[in-house]
Design a protein around this motif. Sequence first.
Motif, PDB file in Angstrom:
ATOM      1  N   MET A   1      -5.806 -10.855  12.859  1.00 19.49           N
ATOM      2  CA  MET A   1      -4.415 -10.450  12.758  1.00 19.49           C
ATOM      3  C   MET A   1      -4.362  -8.921  12.879  1.00 19.49           C
ATOM      4  SD  MET A   1      -1.715 -12.225  12.402  1.00 19.49           S
ATOM      5  CE  MET A   1      -1.689 -13.674  11.376  1.00 19.49           C
ATOM      6  N   PRO A   2      -3.571  -8.371  13.813  1.00 20.70           N
ATOM      7  CA  PRO A   2      -3.664  -6.940  14.045  1.00 20.70           C
ATOM      8  C   PRO A   2      -2.997  -6.064  12.990  1.00 20.70           C
ATOM      9  CG  PRO A   2      -2.058  -7.926  15.537  1.00 20.70           C
ATOM     10  CD  PRO A   2      -2.687  -9.046  14.764  1.00 20.70           C
ATOM     11  N   GLY A   3      -2.141  -6.610  12.134  1.00 20.97           N
ATOM     12  CA  GLY A   3      -1.446  -5.754  11.162  1.00 20.97           C
ATOM     13  C   GLY A   3      -0.255  -5.083  11.827  1.00 20.97           C
ATOM     14  N   SER A   4       0.526  -4.353  11.039  1.00 13.24           N
ATOM     15  CA  SER A   4       1.755  -3.786  11.591  1.00 13.24           C
ATOM     16  C   SER A   4       1.452  -2.533  12.391  1.00 13.24           C
ATOM     17  CB  SER A   4       2.723  -3.446  10.463  1.00 13.24           C
ATOM     18  OG  SER A   4       2.260  -2.293   9.804  1.00 13.24           O
ATOM     19  N   VAL A   5       2.367  -2.228  13.302  1.00 15.91           N
ATOM     20  CA  VAL A   5       2.208  -1.025  14.124  1.00 15.91           C
ATOM     21  C   VAL A   5       2.209   0.206  13.215  1.00 15.91           C
ATOM     22  CG1 VAL A   5       3.293   0.374  15.924  1.00 15.91           C
ATOM     23  CG2 VAL A   5       3.207  -2.111  16.139  1.00 15.91           C
ATOM     24  N   VAL A   6       3.107   0.190  12.205  1.00 13.45           N
ATOM     25  CA  VAL A   6       3.188   1.332  11.302  1.00 13.45           C
ATOM     26  C   VAL A   6       1.879   1.530  10.547  1.00 13.45           C
ATOM     27  CG1 VAL A   6       4.218   2.014   9.107  1.00 13.45           C
ATOM     28  CG2 VAL A   6       5.664   1.490  11.045  1.00 13.45           C
ATOM     29  N   GLY A   7       1.195   0.413  10.268  1.00 16.15           N
ATOM     30  CA  GLY A   7      -0.095   0.512   9.596  1.00 16.15           C
ATOM     31  C   GLY A   7      -1.060   1.360  10.413  1.00 16.15           C
ATOM     32  N   VAL A   8      -0.835   1.390  11.708  1.00 16.92           N
ATOM     33  CA  VAL A   8      -1.715   2.148  12.593  1.00 16.92           C
ATOM     34  C   VAL A   8      -1.162   3.548  12.860  1.00 16.92           C
ATOM     35  CG1 VAL A   8      -2.768   2.162  14.898  1.00 16.92           C
ATOM     36  CG2 VAL A   8      -2.498   0.013  13.681  1.00 16.92           C
ATOM     37  N   THR A   9       0.167   3.646  12.994  1.00 12.04           N
ATOM     38  CA  THR A   9       0.733   4.933  13.429  1.00 12.04           C
ATOM     39  C   THR A   9       1.234   5.789  12.272  1.00 12.04           C
ATOM     40  OG1 THR A   9       2.960   4.007  13.615  1.00 12.04           O
ATOM     41  CG2 THR A   9       1.581   3.907  15.586  1.00 12.04           C
TER      42      THR A   9
ATOM     43  N   ARG B   1       0.856  -1.195   0.000  1.00 13.75           N
ATOM     44  CA  ARG B   1       0.000   0.000   0.000  1.00 13.75           C
ATOM     45  C   ARG B   1       0.885   1.235   0.000  1.00 13.75           C
ATOM     46  NH1 ARG B   1      -2.954  -3.516   3.154  1.00 13.75           N
ATOM     47  NH2 ARG B   1      -1.638  -3.133   4.954  1.00 13.75           N
ATOM     48  N   PRO B   2       0.394   2.343  -0.537  1.00 12.75           N
ATOM     49  CA  PRO B   2       1.199   3.571  -0.476  1.00 12.75           C
ATOM     50  C   PRO B   2       1.523   3.897   0.981  1.00 12.75           C
ATOM     51  CG  PRO B   2      -0.751   3.885  -1.860  1.00 12.75           C
ATOM     52  CD  PRO B   2      -0.914   2.549  -1.190  1.00 12.75           C
ATOM     53  N   PRO B   3       2.756   4.296   1.271  1.00 12.99           N
ATOM     54  CA  PRO B   3       3.097   4.602   2.662  1.00 12.99           C
ATOM     55  C   PRO B   3       2.323   5.815   3.170  1.00 12.99           C
ATOM     56  CG  PRO B   3       4.903   5.174   1.176  1.00 12.99           C
ATOM     57  CD  PRO B   3       3.863   4.495   0.348  1.00 12.99           C
ATOM     58  N   VAL B   4       2.014   5.770   4.462  1.00 12.27           N
ATOM     59  CA  VAL B   4       1.351   6.923   5.080  1.00 12.27           C
ATOM     60  C   VAL B   4       2.399   7.616   5.931  1.00 12.27           C
ATOM     61  CG1 VAL B   4      -0.481   7.664   6.655  1.00 12.27           C
ATOM     62  CG2 VAL B   4      -0.858   5.711   5.121  1.00 12.27           C
ATOM     63  N   TRP B   5       2.798   8.809   5.510  1.00 15.30           N
ATOM     64  CA  TRP B   5       3.819   9.551   6.256  1.00 15.30           C
ATOM     65  C   TRP B   5       3.136  10.337   7.350  1.00 15.30           C
ATOM     66  CZ3 TRP B   5       8.360   7.753   5.184  1.00 15.30           C
ATOM     67  CH2 TRP B   5       8.606   7.216   3.915  1.00 15.30           C
ATOM     68  N   ARG B   6       3.661  10.194   8.538  1.00 19.93           N
ATOM     69  CA  ARG B   6       3.046  10.905   9.661  1.00 19.93           C
ATOM     70  C   ARG B   6       3.684  12.286   9.809  1.00 19.93           C
ATOM     71  NH1 ARG B   6       4.496  10.626  14.821  1.00 19.93           N
ATOM     72  NH2 ARG B   6       5.240   8.493  14.778  1.00 19.93           N
ATOM     73  N   GLN B   7       2.943  13.294   9.421  1.00 19.49           N
ATOM     74  CA  GLN B   7       3.417  14.660   9.600  1.00 19.49           C
ATOM     75  C   GLN B   7       2.937  15.102  10.974  1.00 19.49           C
ATOM     76  OE1 GLN B   7       5.197  15.793   7.149  1.00 19.49           O
ATOM     77  NE2 GLN B   7       4.563  14.522   5.427  1.00 19.49           N
TER      78      GLN B   7
ATOM     79  N   GLN C   1      -2.712  10.951  22.715  1.00 21.26           N
ATOM     80  CA  GLN C   1      -4.049  10.647  22.213  1.00 21.26           C
ATOM     81  C   GLN C   1      -3.969   9.689  21.015  1.00 21.26           C
ATOM     82  OE1 GLN C   1      -6.881  11.146  23.363  1.00 21.26           O
ATOM     83  NE2 GLN C   1      -8.168  10.643  21.595  1.00 21.26           N
ATOM     84  N   GLN C   2      -3.077  10.037  20.044  1.00 23.78           N
ATOM     85  CA  GLN C   2      -2.918   9.173  18.866  1.00 23.78           C
ATOM     86  C   GLN C   2      -2.407   7.794  19.299  1.00 23.78           C
ATOM     87  OE1 GLN C   2      -1.883  12.313  19.073  1.00 23.78           O
ATOM     88  NE2 GLN C   2      -1.877  13.336  17.085  1.00 23.78           N
ATOM     89  N   GLY C   3      -1.505   7.792  20.288  1.00 22.79           N
ATOM     90  CA  GLY C   3      -0.954   6.520  20.773  1.00 22.79           C
ATOM     91  C   GLY C   3      -2.064   5.642  21.342  1.00 22.79           C
ATOM     92  N   ARG C   4      -2.935   6.267  22.156  1.00 20.00           N
ATOM     93  CA  ARG C   4      -4.030   5.504  22.765  1.00 20.00           C
ATOM     94  C   ARG C   4      -4.961   4.954  21.687  1.00 20.00           C
ATOM     95  NH1 ARG C   4      -3.844   8.946  27.268  1.00 20.00           N
ATOM     96  NH2 ARG C   4      -5.155  10.494  26.271  1.00 20.00           N
TER      97      ARG C   4
ATOM     98  N   THR D   1      11.540  11.779   9.626  1.00 23.15           N
ATOM     99  CA  THR D   1      12.731  12.337  10.280  1.00 23.15           C
ATOM    100  C   THR D   1      13.435  13.244   9.269  1.00 23.15           C
ATOM    101  OG1 THR D   1      14.056  10.520   9.460  1.00 23.15           O
ATOM    102  CG2 THR D   1      13.036  10.210  11.627  1.00 23.15           C
ATOM    103  N   PRO D   2      14.441  14.006   9.695  1.00 23.23           N
ATOM    104  CA  PRO D   2      15.164  14.851   8.720  1.00 23.23           C
ATOM    105  C   PRO D   2      15.730  14.009   7.575  1.00 23.23           C
ATOM    106  CG  PRO D   2      15.714  15.513  10.956  1.00 23.23           C
ATOM    107  CD  PRO D   2      14.856  14.286  11.074  1.00 23.23           C
ATOM    108  N   TRP D   3      16.242  12.789   7.901  1.00 30.13           N
ATOM    109  CA  TRP D   3      16.766  11.957   6.819  1.00 30.13           C
ATOM    110  C   TRP D   3      15.650  11.589   5.839  1.00 30.13           C
ATOM    111  CZ3 TRP D   3      15.156   7.238   5.076  1.00 30.13           C
ATOM    112  CH2 TRP D   3      15.867   6.771   3.972  1.00 30.13           C
ATOM    113  N   VAL D   4      14.511  11.221   6.369  1.00 30.61           N
ATOM    114  CA  VAL D   4      13.390  10.813   5.512  1.00 30.61           C
ATOM    115  C   VAL D   4      12.973  11.985   4.630  1.00 30.61           C
ATOM    116  CG1 VAL D   4      10.966  10.134   5.544  1.00 30.61           C
ATOM    117  CG2 VAL D   4      12.585   8.979   7.034  1.00 30.61           C
TER     118      VAL D   4
END
Length: 349
Positions: free
Chosen positions: A222-230, A192-198, A204-207, A235-238
């Motif tokens: 199956m819960p899926g990956s953590v990144v799929g949720v968050t 799937r296209p990556p979802v970049w978290r700006q 709140q988002q963590g909860r 980062t500056p490198w990204v």
Amino acid sequence: MVIGAGQAGLSAAYHLARQGFAPGSGSVVLDGDAAPGGAWQHRWPSLTLATTHRVHELPGLPFAPASEELPAAEAVPAYFAEYERRFGLAVQRPVRVSAVRRGGDGRFLVESDRGVWRARGVVNATGTWTRPFVPHYPGRETFRGRQLHTVGYRGAAEFAGRSVVVVGGGASAVQLLGEIAPVARTTWVTRRPPVWRQGPFGEQQGREAVARVEAAVRAGRMPGSVVGVTGLVVTPWVRRALDDGVLTRLPVFDRLTPDGVAWDDGRFVPADVVLWATGFRAAVGHLAPLRLRTRDGVIPVEGTTAVDEPRLQLVGYGPSASTIGANRAGRSAAVALRRQLGAGLARTA
Ligand code: FAD
């Protein structure tokens, strides 16, 4: 009985002691590795404390590494070793558990390569590292180049000048691309296209993220990956890599060929290496005799308690698969077992 001495198992052992299950007499920790550190001891040398998301300290002992530039594979195992000493956790290792069964007397039989233990309650803390997941794509067996999973990655140098296809949409894929792209030709493919978290990822988002994973696991999905949720952290490198096109992603290829990867629309990318950064599954095969898994292969849990077997606690599982989640899960599991078994009743060894 605690199986596994990573973040989750050590936290559980610490809290079990506080619930009246003293290490050695009231509780036992078995661990499959030869040395302290859980999965951290196996992570690639270039993963430093600075490049992890953040390793949360275990309950009761500050984690004060000399430098953030230390490899996580050195600093975290040293901290865990000190933790085990400090709290007298007497971890037995290497002991690899092969099966957990129900014994006739209401106890679990915990079978291992070092003998059989009997336990009134079990905290399973076996993580995921020993169960890397590689999805099946047609032609995988025909590919003549090298295939490896994240668990086999040791550093970018060995890929210098090669053509590397990185598969996977998680944080590890992004991090490894960051290391490999400067020395090799890289192609990034994700389902799937990556979802970049700006912007910030607050409490709140963590909860909300944890609640979504919890709901999936409770329902046996199956819960899926953590990144799929968050989402993926920018980062500056990204930011630079996005600007330079290093993180331009393609959809996953339809098949591997002997020389590369191909799409049904005719596209082809030659490859020397396919790096599967495709995640892990929970290492719970030894719990199979308890017959708790749904069709999806998930053991439904309410908090840390297995819904159909309350004397089994799963920590570092689903919603608690992070260092902070594992800490909290260790406490919940200890409290739940005390409720189930009563204080001082747990003669586990
Ligand atoms: P592990 O650390 O995997 O420990 C499991 C233990 O169980 C091991 O010691 C193993 O030997 C033992 N074991 C396994 N099977 C058996 C068996 N059958 N019998 C006996 N013993 C067994 N989380 C964060 O919070 N911050 C981060 O920065 C972060 N970075 C990460 C980077 C990578 C590359 C990965 C893959 C994960 C990362 N995570 C991070 C997730 C985090 O590492 C885990 O959620 C957490 O450390 C796992 O702890 P654990 O105790 O569940 O498992």
